[in-house]
Enzyme design. Structure first.
Site, mmCIF file in Angstrom:
data_model
loop_
_atom_site.group_PDB
_atom_site.id
_atom_site.type_symbol
_atom_site.label_atom_id
_atom_site.label_comp_id
_atom_site.label_asym_id
_atom_site.label_seq_id
_atom_site.Cartn_x
_atom_site.Cartn_y
_atom_site.Cartn_z
ATOM 1 N N LYS A 1 0.840 -1.199 0.000
ATOM 2 C CA LYS A 1 0.000 0.000 0.000
ATOM 3 C C LYS A 1 0.878 1.255 0.000
ATOM 4 O O LYS A 1 1.843 1.353 0.763
ATOM 5 C CB LYS A 1 -0.917 0.012 1.219
ATOM 6 C CG LYS A 1 -1.985 -1.073 1.199
ATOM 7 C CD LYS A 1 -3.009 -0.841 0.110
ATOM 8 C CE LYS A 1 -4.111 -1.884 0.160
ATOM 9 N NZ LYS A 1 -5.141 -1.651 -0.873
ATOM 10 N N LYS B 1 -12.719 -8.182 -7.911
ATOM 11 C CA LYS B 1 -13.100 -8.648 -6.588
ATOM 12 C C LYS B 1 -14.538 -9.138 -6.656
ATOM 13 O O LYS B 1 -15.414 -8.441 -7.186
ATOM 14 C CB LYS B 1 -12.956 -7.524 -5.556
ATOM 15 C CG LYS B 1 -11.522 -6.993 -5.465
ATOM 16 C CD LYS B 1 -11.389 -5.840 -4.484
ATOM 17 C CE LYS B 1 -9.946 -5.339 -4.431
ATOM 18 N NZ LYS B 1 -9.758 -4.201 -3.516
#
Length: 352
Positions: free
Chosen positions: A129, A237
């Site tokens: 991240k 997803k």
């Protein structure tokens, strides 16, 4: 990288699969089999330290409904469709029984990287991240460098969650490219920006591929990113796209390589992600499905966590004792059940 079909033309209607692949169970049936949990996390992720989820026990297995609290009912209806698919319709026939996965490193200090990586065991790919609010590019560079130092041969991808503007993204990825990046996920928020970042990097000879995540799962038309030439690959997803079958259809129409990732799910939700990865005709990249390792608790005693860089496809059932141990507070349970009622009404409404 395997070959793939051309993206749909700009005039293609985007006729992806409907949200529900079968009849929608009645609201009372869902309420009767609903369990709300609040699971502690090992580190802060997406700004939270507790992950709440509503689990549904269907006749064919368990489904998970866990859209983040800020999502509206219309967007959350896709997550409910995915949960219903898992519990009431089942998954497509798998093409593979073991799914390679990446480790995930949150926006932590570089000194904490070895501890996070240790929880994943051996891995061949790591997602890091970056662009966290309140942090600097120097923080990102240090974190990425720490991962590279720990894993000299691993594939490294970074995820900005749309946190940069175009000039910042180009500058950041040019600098981060020095460690060798497999790809950069959603460096800027919008599709036009993705296309511009991709164009500028190519013009400058910076070898970083662009992956679209939010620009696929949060768009009314998830195929726009492919038609705009804004990405080299897409991140898919299950829950935000409305289920495994709908995600498979979107990947097929997009004509781009796909990476299957999670939405910070329990093992129940990860099982749906594995079903998608198992059913894709091609799986060129390690999947972002190892995120149960970021949770300090789970709803099953046989968690879907990586073993030697992969997760074996297997059945998952929530454990009654864990459901009771991590049951959400009464006011949070009521909040989720009210949300289930509203979102069910959205999903049950006739298509316009």
């Amino acid at each position: 990288m395997p070959t793939h079909s051309a993206p749909p033309s700009p005039d293609a209607p985007g006729n992806h699969a409907p949200l529900s692949a079968g009849p929608l169970p009645g609201l009372e049936e869902l309420l009767a089999v609903a369990h709300v949990v609040s699971l502690p996390m090992r580190v802060k992720f997406r700004g939270i330290l507790q992950r709440e989820a509503l689990l549904l026990e269907g006749p064919l297995g368990w489904g998970e409904f866990c859209p983040f609290p800020e999502y509206g009912d219309q967007e959350a209806s896709r997550w409910l469709a995915a949960a219903v698919e898992a519990g009431w319709q089942g998954f497509p026939t798998p093409l593979r029984g073991s799914i390679p996965v990446n480790a995930t490193v949150p926006a932590i200090g570089a000194d904490r990287v070895p501890d996070i990586l240790a929880r994943f065991g051996r891995v061949d790919a790591v997602k890091i991240k970056v662009a966290e609010p309140g942090q600097s590019l120097d923080d990102d560079v240090a974190r990425v460098a720490a991962v590279r130092a720990a894993l000299p041969d691993a594939a490294i991808r970074v995820d900005a969650n749309g946190g940069w503007d175009v000039p910042t993204a180009v500058a950041a990825l040019t600098r981060l490219a020095d460690v060798g990046l497999e790809y950069a996920e959603q460096p800027v928020p919008d599709i036009a920006g993705l296309a511009e970042v991709r164009r500028r990097l190519r013009a400058a000879g910076v070898p970083v591929l662009i992956a679209a995540d939010e620009s696929v799962r949060k768009e009314d038309d998830p195929l726009r990113v492919a038609r705009a030439g804004a990405a080299d690959l897409i991140v898919v997803k299950v829950a935000p796209l409305g289920g495994v079958r709908r995600a498979l259809d979107i990947v097929a129409q997009a004509g781009l390589p796909a990476v299957v990732s999670s939405a910070l799910d329990t093992s129940v939700g990860i099982r749906a992600g594995l079903a998608l990865a198992a059913a894709l005709p091609e799986l060129p990249y390690a999947c972002g499905l190892g995120t149960v390792s970021l949770l300090a608790a789970d709803v099953t005693r046989d968690s879907l966590v990586p073993d030697d860089g992969a997760i074996r496809l297997r059945h998952v059932a929530a454990d009654p004792g864990l459901l009771a141990e991590y049951a959400a507070a009464p006011e949070r349970r009521d909040w989720w059940l009210d949300r289930l009622r509203r979102v069910h009404a959205v999903l049950a409404a006739p298509a316009r």
